[in-house]
Design a protein around this motif. Sequence first.
Motif, PDB file in Angstrom:
ATOM      1  N   THR A   1     -11.954   6.070  32.020  1.00 17.75           N
ATOM      2  CA  THR A   1     -10.984   5.126  31.467  1.00 17.75           C
ATOM      3  C   THR A   1     -11.577   4.471  30.219  1.00 17.75           C
ATOM      4  O   THR A   1     -12.693   4.764  29.823  1.00 17.75           O
ATOM      5  CB  THR A   1     -10.613   4.040  32.500  1.00 17.75           C
ATOM      6  N   TYR A   2     -10.812   3.588  29.611  1.00 10.47           N
ATOM      7  CA  TYR A   2     -11.296   2.862  28.442  1.00 10.47           C
ATOM      8  C   TYR A   2     -12.295   1.805  28.867  1.00 10.47           C
ATOM      9  O   TYR A   2     -12.042   1.031  29.785  1.00 10.47           O
ATOM     10  CB  TYR A   2     -10.144   2.165  27.715  1.00 10.47           C
TER      11      TYR A   2
ATOM     12  N   LEU B   1     -13.905  -1.220  27.244  1.00 12.23           N
ATOM     13  CA  LEU B   1     -13.870  -2.094  26.077  1.00 12.23           C
ATOM     14  C   LEU B   1     -15.124  -2.954  26.036  1.00 12.23           C
ATOM     15  O   LEU B   1     -15.673  -3.285  27.083  1.00 12.23           O
ATOM     16  CB  LEU B   1     -12.617  -2.968  26.138  1.00 12.23           C
TER      17      LEU B   1
ATOM     18  N   ASN C   1      -3.433   0.239  27.855  1.00 16.09           N
ATOM     19  CA  ASN C   1      -3.625   1.235  28.911  1.00 16.09           C
ATOM     20  C   ASN C   1      -2.319   1.937  29.245  1.00 16.09           C
ATOM     21  O   ASN C   1      -1.293   1.308  29.433  1.00 16.09           O
ATOM     22  CB  ASN C   1      -4.173   0.579  30.180  1.00 16.09           C
TER      23      ASN C   1
END
Length: 158
Positions: free
Chosen positions: A47-48, A50, A122
């Motif tokens: 997933t991302y 950050l 997302n």
Amino acid sequence: MHTHMASNTGQMGFLPSGGAIFCTIPDILYLPELIFGGLVLSLVASTYILPYNPQAYVISVAIFCFIVTFLWLMVFACGSHRNKSSWAGADVAYHGFAALLYLSASVLLAWITITFGNSDLNGTLIYQLDVAAVVFSFLNTLLYVIHTIFSAIRWKSF
């Protein structure tokens, strides 16, 4: 030479080694801990991540617990612990620490999923991966808690 057999709960002052670790509680939990930990790591890493997002902490916990649990499994499988009470106590301490780490990571991951799950950043797939990671993270927390409890019972029998 040890004269008594291990019970299913791994109690009676006996630390199993070799293949016996896959037949006693709590040692049988090593494999699910590794599987769920690997799933958490894989799902979060896909997933991302950050810079301001605490998912890096979740990944760090997953990597740390995966490596140390694997090493702990190898120590028990190879019989390096030599059936000593100090190893039983260390087993309780490590699994209790891992349970606390996973609990903190699970709560953060759930917060991230709730907070960022519905944002434009997302997509639906990322949200689903995060939800799956939360589920596996809490399941792994539960496994580590159960492992800690049964390790403590075994440790008290020494």
